[in-house]
Design a protein around this motif. Sequence first.
Motif, PDB file in Angstrom:
ATOM      1  N   VAL A  62      -4.963   8.320  -3.833  1.00 31.25           N
ATOM      2  CA  VAL A  62      -5.181   8.064  -2.410  1.00 31.25           C
ATOM      3  C   VAL A  62      -4.754   6.651  -2.044  1.00 31.25           C
ATOM      4  O   VAL A  62      -4.048   6.432  -1.058  1.00 31.25           O
ATOM      5  N   ALA A  63      -5.172   5.663  -2.823  1.00 31.54           N
ATOM      6  CA  ALA A  63      -4.751   4.267  -2.633  1.00 31.54           C
ATOM      7  C   ALA A  63      -4.916   3.802  -1.192  1.00 31.54           C
ATOM      8  O   ALA A  63      -4.016   3.207  -0.607  1.00 31.54           O
ATOM      9  N   ASP A  64      -6.074   4.079  -0.624  1.00 33.47           N
ATOM     10  CA  ASP A  64      -6.335   3.743   0.777  1.00 33.47           C
ATOM     11  C   ASP A  64      -7.006   2.371   0.850  1.00 33.47           C
ATOM     12  O   ASP A  64      -8.223   2.250   0.749  1.00 33.47           O
ATOM     13  N   THR A  65      -6.190   1.335   1.013  1.00 34.45           N
ATOM     14  CA  THR A  65      -6.682  -0.032   1.083  1.00 34.45           C
ATOM     15  C   THR A  65      -6.305  -0.648   2.423  1.00 34.45           C
ATOM     16  O   THR A  65      -5.484  -0.105   3.167  1.00 34.45           O
ATOM     17  N   TRP A  66      -6.902  -1.805   2.716  1.00 35.68           N
ATOM     18  CA  TRP A  66      -6.572  -2.486   3.965  1.00 35.68           C
ATOM     19  C   TRP A  66      -5.082  -2.828   4.023  1.00 35.68           C
ATOM     20  O   TRP A  66      -4.426  -2.625   5.049  1.00 35.68           O
TER      21      TRP A  66
END
Length: 602
Positions: A62-66
């Motif tokens: 997913v790698a959902d970072t700011w």
Amino acid sequence: MWPFTTPYPELRIDELSDEYDYIVVGGGTAGCVLANRLSAPRPSGTAAGKTPRVLLVERGLVADTWVSRVPLFSSDFASDGKRTLRRPMRPQAALRGRDMQAYSGAVLGGTSRINQMLYTRGLPEEYERWKEALGEEAEKEQWGWEEMKRCFLKSEKADVQVEGVHSTTGLWRNRTHADFYFRGFNEAVEAAKEVGLPYIPDVNSPTHPPFGCARLHVTIDEHTHRHSAYDAFLPKRLALERTRAGTLHVCTGTIVERLVTERSEDGRLLVTGVVLGPTVEGKGVRTKSRGVRVAREVVLSAGPFGSPQILMLSGIGPAEHLKELGITVVKDLPAVGSNLQDHFGVSVGFNISMWDSLLSLEKWPWRFLIELVRYLIWGTGLLLVPVLQLAIFTHSKLLNKRGLPTKTEKAFDENLPDIEIMPMAYESSDSAIGQYIPRTSGQFSFLNVLLAPASRGTVRLTSPDPRASLSIDPAYLSDRADLPPLRAALKLSLRLRDRMRARGYAMRDATVPRSERDEDLDAWIRTCNRTTYHYTSTCRMGRLDDARWDGGAVVDGWLRVYGVGKLRVADSSVFPWVPRTHTQAPTVAIAEKCAEMILGDE
């Protein structure tokens, strides 16, 4: 579980159910759309009955970072590359043996997580021509501009409502910027207008003229974040309907090693399931491969490289190639992995004021800090902007020997562009020559893009191992018919430069051809070039007997793989040819169309 802290369960391979109604292979730009639509609650009392269970398989995380949501930081050229899968291409014979790489997204949301966020649809004529690729009238009725327009509008949530042009009721946000962020773009617009290429207010209006210049629409949301297909259709940070809690499972860090096929009693070849395995094998990886059955259909949306790869690993593809690798052929389908196309780009570069260049963020740390504050507090500034904001497009037959538009009778039969010029406030070539521009001054370039290439390449396996690298050969400039349009584009770029200079915009030649003679332009085309990441057509839609394309086609007008039941493909690999536009929006529309076809069969 949906809609609590984790809106949909991310499961390991060993946690999955034994069977799903639908399995979507690839959670990229198209796969996120398909997973959303196929797992949506069905209206009560419909023939479809109970909402089916859907499995989405994605090789990335997913790698959902700011950082992954900030428009400038999240694009591949500005990122650390962790969200990008880079694949080596074969050395390009027509480019003096140059080694190049193909780029695609390596996270949930795919390339829509790393691209320039451009939302362009192309002209209606493009999709009317798609009908020509099909055989039966029933197939033709599924396509064309009106059908594609409906799919564009279905997903779109634009910043303005325009009847028949833009919708504000969809899930996927796009917008335009009120102003250009660099003076050079304004100067390029004025230069284009002076040479006879008018400014087009809305590049996505179906009534806009085929030739001119236009501000580009971008997929950025109301919070000034990148709005990828993941953010729009599978957002982990937002809750979807509670009724989806048991209908969608997402398995990341996982690949489909092969499809499972069987013969029915009447002799038809059917896909009955998939074999899953971890994306990376090795020390510390304990997950083993396992099979998962499918009750209704498998949809491949693994992209122009992944989809043909899975087909070939499963014995569906060019028979001789599969036999060479010891893969049992279950369906000889020569077009699988053939007809690879991309929009080939050639750059010309100039030195300009550092202040008017994106390079200033690297050169002056204080400016970067100012822009960071502007973005954090007001949602404005350079961190919000994609590096591509403007496109100039025309047909090479409209240009005279100096590269200037001219009105002649032969131009009237051309209603689609074949070249696009994109101004950029940095050096746009990724070849070695781009490194020669002195970084003591600002950078500005024109990227000249071939929109209708005649050259076609291939994607082939190197091993029956699903984790082995692919042999990717775009065969750039293998057809010499691609050279004249690029020569014309380069001349037009240099004329735009002349007009910009005449208007007082200081531009010093940095990387330009030696002269405008054909031999010097051709040498430059073969030297200062790049991919534009618009890979398509390796599982193309069309007729099996279409001799104009290698192997004819892979899928029919319903996106069903020829000769294989319960299997469709829906991503940019099914485009009959690379469309004369950026490919993100058409890919989402293809997924919308495929979902409708599947739901219509329930």
